[in-house]
Structures are given as structure tokens and as C-alpha cells.
Design a protein around this motif. Structure first.
Motif, PDB file in Angstrom:
ATOM      1  N   GLN A 108     -20.415  48.477  -7.298  1.00 45.27           N
ATOM      2  CA  GLN A 108     -19.079  48.655  -7.851  1.00 45.27           C
ATOM      3  C   GLN A 108     -18.041  48.787  -6.742  1.00 45.27           C
ATOM      4  OE1 GLN A 108     -20.135  52.039 -10.219  1.00 45.27           O
ATOM      5  NE2 GLN A 108     -20.806  50.794 -11.958  1.00 45.27           N
ATOM      6  N   GLN A 109     -16.762  48.739  -7.129  1.00 48.54           N
ATOM      7  CA  GLN A 109     -15.708  48.700  -6.111  1.00 48.54           C
ATOM      8  C   GLN A 109     -14.999  50.041  -5.885  1.00 48.54           C
ATOM      9  OE1 GLN A 109     -16.382  45.783  -8.102  1.00 48.54           O
ATOM     10  NE2 GLN A 109     -17.357  45.251  -6.176  1.00 48.54           N
ATOM     11  N   THR A 110     -15.539  51.103  -6.482  1.00 44.26           N
ATOM     12  CA  THR A 110     -14.883  52.408  -6.375  1.00 44.26           C
ATOM     13  C   THR A 110     -14.926  52.961  -4.951  1.00 44.26           C
ATOM     14  OG1 THR A 110     -15.888  52.779  -8.540  1.00 44.26           O
ATOM     15  CG2 THR A 110     -14.751  54.653  -7.548  1.00 44.26           C
ATOM     16  N   ASP A 111     -13.799  53.552  -4.510  1.00 45.77           N
ATOM     17  CA  ASP A 111     -13.746  54.192  -3.201  1.00 45.77           C
ATOM     18  C   ASP A 111     -14.420  55.563  -3.304  1.00 45.77           C
ATOM     19  OD1 ASP A 111     -13.177  55.400  -0.805  1.00 45.77           O
ATOM     20  OD2 ASP A 111     -11.030  54.948  -0.826  1.00 45.77           O
ATOM     21  N   LEU A 112     -15.530  55.747  -2.622  1.00 46.53           N
ATOM     22  CA  LEU A 112     -16.282  57.003  -2.722  1.00 46.53           C
ATOM     23  C   LEU A 112     -16.248  57.810  -1.427  1.00 46.53           C
ATOM     24  CD1 LEU A 112     -19.299  55.696  -4.839  1.00 46.53           C
ATOM     25  CD2 LEU A 112     -17.446  57.156  -5.638  1.00 46.53           C
ATOM     26  N   GLY A 113     -15.228  57.591  -0.621  1.00 46.86           N
ATOM     27  CA  GLY A 113     -15.028  58.404   0.582  1.00 46.86           C
ATOM     28  C   GLY A 113     -16.183  58.337   1.561  1.00 46.86           C
ATOM     29  N   ILE A 114     -16.717  59.504   1.896  1.00 45.34           N
ATOM     30  CA  ILE A 114     -17.772  59.588   2.914  1.00 45.34           C
ATOM     31  C   ILE A 114     -19.021  58.810   2.509  1.00 45.34           C
ATOM     32  CG2 ILE A 114     -18.789  61.752   2.027  1.00 45.34           C
ATOM     33  CD1 ILE A 114     -18.381  60.814   5.765  1.00 45.34           C
ATOM     34  N   LEU A 115     -19.164  58.550   1.187  1.00 47.16           N
ATOM     35  CA  LEU A 115     -20.332  57.773   0.747  1.00 47.16           C
ATOM     36  C   LEU A 115     -20.196  56.289   1.073  1.00 47.16           C
ATOM     37  CD1 LEU A 115     -21.089  59.322  -2.759  1.00 47.16           C
ATOM     38  CD2 LEU A 115     -22.544  59.425  -0.750  1.00 47.16           C
ATOM     39  N   ASN A 116     -18.959  55.842   1.352  1.00 45.80           N
ATOM     40  CA  ASN A 116     -18.745  54.397   1.586  1.00 45.80           C
ATOM     41  C   ASN A 116     -19.655  53.811   2.673  1.00 45.80           C
ATOM     42  OD1 ASN A 116     -16.813  54.242  -0.425  1.00 45.80           O
ATOM     43  ND2 ASN A 116     -15.091  54.510   0.971  1.00 45.80           N
ATOM     44  N   PRO A 117     -19.678  54.415   3.884  1.00 50.50           N
ATOM     45  CA  PRO A 117     -20.518  53.807   4.929  1.00 50.50           C
ATOM     46  C   PRO A 117     -22.009  53.830   4.591  1.00 50.50           C
ATOM     47  CG  PRO A 117     -19.550  55.883   5.690  1.00 50.50           C
ATOM     48  CD  PRO A 117     -18.883  55.546   4.410  1.00 50.50           C
ATOM     49  N   TRP A 118     -22.437  54.862   3.880  1.00 50.83           N
ATOM     50  CA  TRP A 118     -23.849  54.943   3.477  1.00 50.83           C
ATOM     51  C   TRP A 118     -24.185  53.814   2.515  1.00 50.83           C
ATOM     52  CZ3 TRP A 118     -27.629  57.616   5.644  1.00 50.83           C
ATOM     53  CH2 TRP A 118     -28.850  57.711   4.981  1.00 50.83           C
ATOM     54  N   LEU A 119     -23.314  53.654   1.502  1.00 49.01           N
ATOM     55  CA  LEU A 119     -23.558  52.640   0.479  1.00 49.01           C
ATOM     56  C   LEU A 119     -23.382  51.225   1.033  1.00 49.01           C
ATOM     57  CD1 LEU A 119     -21.758  54.346  -2.539  1.00 49.01           C
ATOM     58  CD2 LEU A 119     -24.202  54.345  -2.015  1.00 49.01           C
ATOM     59  N   ARG A 120     -22.635  51.104   2.124  1.00 51.32           N
ATOM     60  CA  ARG A 120     -22.428  49.784   2.732  1.00 51.32           C
ATOM     61  C   ARG A 120     -23.760  49.186   3.190  1.00 51.32           C
ATOM     62  NH1 ARG A 120     -18.421  50.940   6.823  1.00 51.32           N
ATOM     63  NH2 ARG A 120     -17.211  51.731   5.091  1.00 51.32           N
ATOM     64  N   ASN A 121     -24.712  50.052   3.536  1.00 54.51           N
ATOM     65  CA  ASN A 121     -26.048  49.552   3.896  1.00 54.51           C
ATOM     66  C   ASN A 121     -26.687  48.813   2.721  1.00 54.51           C
ATOM     67  OD1 ASN A 121     -26.439  50.673   6.660  1.00 54.51           O
ATOM     68  ND2 ASN A 121     -26.170  52.626   5.614  1.00 54.51           N
ATOM     69  N   ILE A 122     -26.398  49.272   1.507  1.00 59.66           N
ATOM     70  CA  ILE A 122     -26.949  48.598   0.313  1.00 59.66           C
ATOM     71  C   ILE A 122     -26.172  47.303   0.052  1.00 59.66           C
ATOM     72  CG2 ILE A 122     -27.577  48.868  -2.123  1.00 59.66           C
ATOM     73  CD1 ILE A 122     -27.384  51.924  -1.686  1.00 59.66           C
ATOM     74  N   ARG A 123     -24.853  47.341   0.325  1.00 59.01           N
ATOM     75  CA  ARG A 123     -24.062  46.101   0.182  1.00 59.01           C
ATOM     76  C   ARG A 123     -24.585  45.027   1.147  1.00 59.01           C
ATOM     77  NH1 ARG A 123     -19.338  47.435  -2.859  1.00 59.01           N
ATOM     78  NH2 ARG A 123     -19.050  49.692  -2.873  1.00 59.01           N
ATOM     79  N   ASP A 124     -25.048  45.468   2.329  1.00 57.35           N
ATOM     80  CA  ASP A 124     -25.630  44.522   3.293  1.00 57.35           C
ATOM     81  C   ASP A 124     -26.906  43.890   2.736  1.00 57.35           C
ATOM     82  OD1 ASP A 124     -23.598  44.986   5.126  1.00 57.35           O
ATOM     83  OD2 ASP A 124     -24.733  46.475   6.270  1.00 57.35           O
ATOM     84  N   VAL A 125     -27.677  44.693   1.984  1.00 60.24           N
ATOM     85  CA  VAL A 125     -28.881  44.155   1.342  1.00 60.24           C
ATOM     86  C   VAL A 125     -28.470  43.106   0.314  1.00 60.24           C
ATOM     87  CG1 VAL A 125     -30.862  44.686  -0.148  1.00 60.24           C
ATOM     88  CG2 VAL A 125     -30.211  46.290   1.678  1.00 60.24           C
ATOM     89  N   TYR A 126     -27.400  43.423  -0.427  1.00 59.11           N
ATOM     90  CA  TYR A 126     -26.884  42.463  -1.416  1.00 59.11           C
ATOM     91  C   TYR A 126     -26.477  41.175  -0.722  1.00 59.11           C
ATOM     92  CZ  TYR A 126     -24.865  40.750  -5.747  1.00 59.11           C
ATOM     93  OH  TYR A 126     -24.633  40.011  -6.871  1.00 59.11           O
ATOM     94  N   ARG A 127     -25.750  41.317   0.389  1.00 57.09           N
ATOM     95  CA  ARG A 127     -25.274  40.126   1.107  1.00 57.09           C
ATOM     96  C   ARG A 127     -26.450  39.269   1.578  1.00 57.09           C
ATOM     97  NH1 ARG A 127     -22.669  40.371   7.001  1.00 57.09           N
ATOM     98  NH2 ARG A 127     -24.759  41.170   7.221  1.00 57.09           N
TER      99      ARG A 127
END
Ligand code: CO
Length: 210
Positions: A108-127
Motif C-alpha cells: 500500500q501507499q500509506t506513509d508509515l514513518g519509521i516503518l517506511n525503510p523497513w517495509l522498503r525491503n519488501i517493496r524490493d522483493v516486489y520489484r
């Protein structure tokens, strides 16, 4: 829930343990020689020992949001190092689960603050797997598949570490990718074919150890 209840529970647990073995805690205090390193999600519904039916002393447990193994996370890297190089576990397990809130948030596209960089690792898996994932039209199926692919990629991150490569060569340590299906309680082995999924990239991450 009254938090004091926890201490009542603890007292009755001690009683139960001592009833079956009066030396239970003395033995537990002697040391540990676990055979499994379990890396799972922090989700309160996905326990470690309970779902595997194992006792204290049988697994080293590391849990974080969405069972991640980021290459620069000192926490998970330290646990892997200690479990593999010092405790000499035989198996390293990455266990994901369907209905994972961390994976959902990364879709999802929600801004989750400090969680953003952590979740970006999962976005990399998606990519990395976007062609396969984007071809799935059913959103729920795509979500489940990302949970599985995330487990696969975190297993690859485990394999990238020098200590796991060394332990695999020297004493046959094996890596496993599992999913816990909350709906049924079932533990599913993804039976990841690591030779296949690391084909062509093994040399990039190989660390020569003596
Ligand atoms: Co989760």
C-alpha cells in the motif's frame, strides 16, 4: 487482561514443569544446544515454539516485522552469527505467514514513518518479482504470493552471509523457507529449490572462507 495474571500463569507453569521433572530448571540452566534457528514474524498470532511443538532449548528464535533478513540489520545478523557459528545449529528457518500485516503494508501507499525503510525491503522483493506478481489479477492471491516470495528472498539473504556459507560447506547446515497458514494452523514447507533460485547469482555472493 490483567497483567498480574501473567505471574499467576508463570507460577502454575513452574509447578507443572516440576511435576514432570523435578530437575527441569536445573537442567535448563546448564546451557543450550538448539538445532534450529527460527526467524519469524513478530505477529502475536504466529508463535515459534508452540506452532513447531518444541520445548525451551530447542530453537534460537528471532522475530521482527515480516520475518526480514536485511543485510545491514545488526540485530538479525548477530543472531545468525551466534546461532550458526557458536551454537552450531543444523537448520536455519525463515517462516513467513499468510495475512502478514507487514507485507500488506508494503503493498500500500500509506506513509508509515519509521516503518517506511523497513517495509522498503519488501517493496524490493516486489520489484525483483514484479513480472510474476503483476501477472496475478486476484489481489488476495498476489498478496499470498508476495508473502511466499518474501520468505524465499529472506532465505537468499541468509545464504549470502559468510557464516552460513561456511557452515553449509563444513557441516551441511540447511536453510528452509516455511509459511504458517493462520486460517488452518498448518505449517507449510515451501520446498524452495535453492539451486534453482540462486542460479547465476551464487558467485556474486560467494565469500571464500578457510
Ligand atoms: Co507478519
Amino acid at each position: 487482561m490483567d497483567i498480574k495474571k501473567v505471574f499467576d500463569n508463570n507460577r502454575s507453569w513452574i509447578e507443572r514443569q516440576l511435576k514432570t521433572d523435578e530437575h527441569y530448571f536445573e537442567n535448563l540452566a546448564q546451557g543450550q544446544s538448539p538445532e534450529i534457528l527460527y526467524i519469524g514474524c513478530s505477529d502475536s498470532r504466529v508463535t515459534a515454539e508452540e506452532l513447531m511443538g518444541i520445548a525451551p532449548g530447542e530453537a534460537v528464535v528471532h522475530r521482527n516485522i515480516a520475518n526480514m533478513v536485511p543485510n545491514t540489520d545488526l540485530n538479525v545478523m548477530s543472531v545468525i552469527n551466534y546461532a550458526v557459528s557458536h551454537l552450531k545449529v543444523k537448520h536455519v528457518v525463515v517462516c513467513g505467514h499468510y495475512n502478514c500485516g507487514g507485507v500488506k503494508a508494503a503493498m500500500q501507499q500509506t506513509d508509515l514513518g519509521i516503518l517506511n525503510p523497513w517495509l522498503r525491503n519488501i517493496r524490493d522483493v516486489y520489484r525483483t518479482h514484479r513480472n510474476e506478481l503483476n501477472a496475478i489479477t486476484d489481489g488476495a492471491v498476489r498478496y499470498n504470493r508476495l508473502v511466499e516470495l518474501n520468505v524465499q528472498e529472506q532465505c537468499i539473504n541468509v545464504i549470502k552471509t559468510a557464516e552460513v556459507q561456511k557452515a553449509a560447506q563444513e557441516r551441511g547446515v540447511t536453510v528452509h523457507g516455511w509459511i504458517f497458514d493462520i486460517q488452518s494452523g498448518k505449517l507449510i514447507d515451501l520446498n524452495i529449490d535453492f539451486e534453482k533460485v540462486t542460479k547465476g547469482i551464487v558467485d556474486i555472493y560467494r565469500i571464500d572462507t578457510e
